[in-house]
Design a protein around this motif. Structure first.
Motif, PDB file in Angstrom:
ATOM      1  N   TRP A  68       0.788   4.297  -2.913  1.00 49.80           N
ATOM      2  CA  TRP A  68       0.615   5.752  -2.760  1.00 49.80           C
ATOM      3  C   TRP A  68       1.740   6.489  -3.484  1.00 49.80           C
ATOM      4  CZ3 TRP A  68      -4.061   5.660  -1.669  1.00 49.80           C
ATOM      5  CH2 TRP A  68      -4.622   5.038  -0.547  1.00 49.80           C
ATOM      6  N   GLN A  69       2.952   5.989  -3.354  1.00 49.87           N
ATOM      7  CA  GLN A  69       4.098   6.630  -4.006  1.00 49.87           C
ATOM      8  C   GLN A  69       3.971   6.573  -5.531  1.00 49.87           C
ATOM      9  OE1 GLN A  69       7.520   4.604  -2.386  1.00 49.87           O
ATOM     10  NE2 GLN A  69       7.071   5.242  -0.282  1.00 49.87           N
ATOM     11  N   GLN A  73      -8.581  10.639  -4.627  1.00 47.76           N
ATOM     12  CA  GLN A  73      -7.863  11.744  -5.265  1.00 47.76           C
ATOM     13  C   GLN A  73      -7.019  11.284  -6.462  1.00 47.76           C
ATOM     14  OE1 GLN A  73      -4.459  13.462  -3.046  1.00 47.76           O
ATOM     15  NE2 GLN A  73      -4.769  11.799  -1.577  1.00 47.76           N
ATOM     16  N   TYR A  74      -6.882   9.961  -6.610  1.00 44.94           N
ATOM     17  CA  TYR A  74      -6.102   9.431  -7.729  1.00 44.94           C
ATOM     18  C   TYR A  74      -6.984   8.964  -8.890  1.00 44.94           C
ATOM     19  CZ  TYR A  74      -2.390   9.569  -4.266  1.00 44.94           C
ATOM     20  OH  TYR A  74      -1.486   9.986  -3.315  1.00 44.94           O
ATOM     21  N   ILE A 119       0.836  -1.200   0.000  1.00 48.25           N
ATOM     22  CA  ILE A 119       0.000   0.000   0.000  1.00 48.25           C
ATOM     23  C   ILE A 119       0.871   1.251   0.000  1.00 48.25           C
ATOM     24  CG2 ILE A 119      -1.604   1.361   1.410  1.00 48.25           C
ATOM     25  CD1 ILE A 119      -3.050  -1.192   2.089  1.00 48.25           C
ATOM     26  N   GLU A 120       1.941   1.226   0.777  1.00 47.53           N
ATOM     27  CA  GLU A 120       2.834   2.383   0.824  1.00 47.53           C
ATOM     28  C   GLU A 120       3.417   2.666  -0.560  1.00 47.53           C
ATOM     29  OE1 GLU A 120       2.932  -0.206   2.888  1.00 47.53           O
ATOM     30  OE2 GLU A 120       2.100   0.765   4.679  1.00 47.53           O
ATOM     31  N   LYS A 142       0.341  10.759 -11.143  1.00 43.47           N
ATOM     32  CA  LYS A 142      -0.481  11.966 -11.175  1.00 43.47           C
ATOM     33  C   LYS A 142       0.351  13.166 -11.614  1.00 43.47           C
ATOM     34  CE  LYS A 142      -4.028  14.311  -8.405  1.00 43.47           C
ATOM     35  NZ  LYS A 142      -4.710  14.337  -7.070  1.00 43.47           N
ATOM     36  N   ALA A 172       1.190   6.220  -7.257  1.00 50.73           N
ATOM     37  CA  ALA A 172       0.056   7.049  -7.669  1.00 50.73           C
ATOM     38  C   ALA A 172       0.445   8.522  -7.718  1.00 50.73           C
ATOM     39  CB  ALA A 172      -1.117   6.837  -6.720  1.00 50.73           C
ATOM     40  N   ASP A 173       1.241   8.980  -6.758  1.00 54.72           N
ATOM     41  CA  ASP A 173       1.702  10.374  -6.750  1.00 54.72           C
ATOM     42  C   ASP A 173       2.541  10.674  -7.989  1.00 54.72           C
ATOM     43  OD1 ASP A 173       0.495  11.296  -4.412  1.00 54.72           O
ATOM     44  OD2 ASP A 173       2.128  10.589  -3.130  1.00 54.72           O
ATOM     45  N   ALA A 197      -8.310   5.843   4.204  1.00 56.86           N
ATOM     46  CA  ALA A 197      -7.556   5.438   3.018  1.00 56.86           C
ATOM     47  C   ALA A 197      -8.421   5.482   1.762  1.00 56.86           C
ATOM     48  CB  ALA A 197      -6.988   4.039   3.227  1.00 56.86           C
ATOM     49  N   LYS A 228      -8.517   8.951   0.566  1.00 57.52           N
ATOM     50  CA  LYS A 228      -7.238   9.277  -0.074  1.00 57.52           C
ATOM     51  C   LYS A 228      -7.177   8.683  -1.481  1.00 57.52           C
ATOM     52  CE  LYS A 228      -2.234   8.884   0.612  1.00 57.52           C
ATOM     53  NZ  LYS A 228      -1.150   8.420   1.534  1.00 57.52           N
ATOM     54  N   LEU A 229      -7.699   7.473  -1.636  1.00 59.68           N
ATOM     55  CA  LEU A 229      -7.671   6.792  -2.929  1.00 59.68           C
ATOM     56  C   LEU A 229      -8.437   7.571  -3.992  1.00 59.68           C
ATOM     57  CD1 LEU A 229      -6.568   4.112  -4.118  1.00 59.68           C
ATOM     58  CD2 LEU A 229      -8.788   3.080  -3.589  1.00 59.68           C
TER      59      LEU A 229
END
Length: 416
Positions: A166-167, A235-236, A162-163, A173, A169-170, A229, A232-233
């Motif tokens: 997020w990286q 936003q992607y 998961i960590e 984006k 996905a950033d 979470a 947060k998801l």
């Protein structure tokens, strides 16, 4: 894989012409309308039509089956059940309570279901110890589908935790690429919530919260963190997710409009339908941090009591063909799932299917988990209640994760 598919279809024709049956009609309710799903279902239609029976298709659009189940409920309560209906584990129990299900014990004995089916599949086909449904496959839900060229273009590593997700996905984006394709429908939102839950907790907690419905677990900090979470998801994702069907989201990955999708392995049928090479063009891997879990859905056909003698013979013919090895291969090559039978040769199947078989055999019985979002783990009412709370939170940013957790406890309690 196409060569194996053609051989299997020829085998179906040969098998079909070796049978002579009294002609009857089967009316089959289902919600399979995407390209891969239709191709898979056509293999079953072929068997019945070529035996002299007729197939009355009763399709109700809606990827999660919510619409179909509402229609089926209306039919059953009106006393006019179809011959068979596509359904899940929780659905079987629900209709069994109404005393409307056919007895398939004789067919199960003839075909030796306890030996050819995995134990968890075999038991789910029963109501009160009596076989009432036939499985056609096993779907793994916790899959992440990745457009490999897009990740390479953005110099992003495939995420396995998961960590790392997020990286990744950033980075995607920032590169102007939509990280996650999604459709804002209750069942799809529920899948995202459930996959985050599996990745952020463990099997013991999953069972306490969503099998035992333990109120302390459902209202715990762990659930609050999963809701956070999920927010947060979001936003992607792109802004046009409202009521997007799952296969439209899959085609965003196919067309390079989005990098990834979290979806069950029925999505694979869409990739193969347009000749995308699995393992190269499209990668399949467990949803980040869920590699030690196997979240499953079994597509089965629930058989209902009918009185017409010829139609009953057609129903028996339908039930018998579903576990034929040739059909199991043709169907699952099209559907993207793996066979319900555990004695199948997997040489004809793709890398993702082989990984699915390996996973279901190796994660351990305690980590093979019925899926909540598509009706394996719960009743229709609880499934719907969970999806409604998750979707209300997903669409309304004014609801806090803590408030959503409290709403979840109340909704589940009211549905039981």
């Amino acid at each position: 894989m196409l060569k194996h598919y053609k051989k299997a279809v020829i085998g179906l024709f040969m098998m079909v012409f070796s049978h002579i049956a009294i002609a009857g009609e089967v009316e089959v309710l289902h919600w399979w309308t995407s390209a891969g799903e239709v191709r898979a279902l056509n293999a079953l239609k072929l068997l019945l039509v070529e035996q002299g029976h007729s197939w009355k298709d009763f399709s109700v659009a809606g990827g999660g089956g919510d619409n179909a189940m509402a229609v089926l409920r209306s039919r059953l309560l009106s006393g006019v059940p179809p011959t068979a209906a596509h359904g899940k584990g929780g659905h079987i129990k629900e209709w069994g309570k109404l005393g409307l299900l056919a007895n398939l014990d004789q067919i199960a004995d003839e075909q030796n279901w306890p030996e050819i089916l995995p134990t968890f599949v075999n038991e789910l086909m029963k109501y009160n110890g009596q076989y009432v449904a036939v499985p056609v496959n096993i779907h793994r839900i916790n899959w992440l589908w990745v457009n490999a060229p897009l990740l390479q273009q953005a110099n992003v590593a495939v995420p396995t935790t998961i960590e790392a997700f997020w990286q990744a996905a950033d980075k995607l984006k920032k590169a102007g690429i939509i990280p996650l394709a999604h459709g804002d429908q209750p069942w799809q939102n529920s899948i995202l919530f459930e996959m985050l839950l599996l990745g952020m907790t463990d099997s013991h907690f999953f069972k306490k919260a969503f099998i035992d419905f333990d109120a302390m677990s459902l209202s715990s900090e762990k659930i609050v963190n999963v809701f956070a979470a999920l927010r947060k998801l979001k936003q992607y994702m792109d802004p046009d997710i409202a009521n997007r069907d799952w296969d439209d989201a899959t085609h965003m990955v196919i067309q390079g409009k989005a990098a990834m999708q979290i979806m069950g392995d029925w999505a694979k049928g869409e990739f193969t339908a347009v000749n995308k090479q699995l393992g190269k063009d499209v990668l399949c891997l467990p949803v980040p941090s869920t590699d030690k879990h196997y979240s499953y859905v079994i597509d089965s056909f629930i058989m209902f009591k009918i009185t017409d003698a010829e139609n009953k013979q057609a129903q028996i013919a339908l039930a018998k063909q579903m576990l034929n090895k040739n059909f199991q291969q043709v169907f699952n090559l099209s559907k993207g799932s793996i066979p319900a039978r555990q004695d199948m040769n997997m040489d004809a199947f793709d890398i993702c299917a082989k990984e699915s078989v390996k996973a279901v055999q190796t994660v351990g019985n305690g980590n093979v988990l019925p899926n909540i979002s598509i009706g394996m783990a719960t009743s229709i009412y609880t499934q719907t209640a969970i999806a409604e709370v998750v979707t209300h939170f997903f669409r309304n940013d004014t609801i806090s994760p803590e408030q959503a957790a409290k709403q979840l406890v109340n909704a589940v309690k009211a549905s039981l």
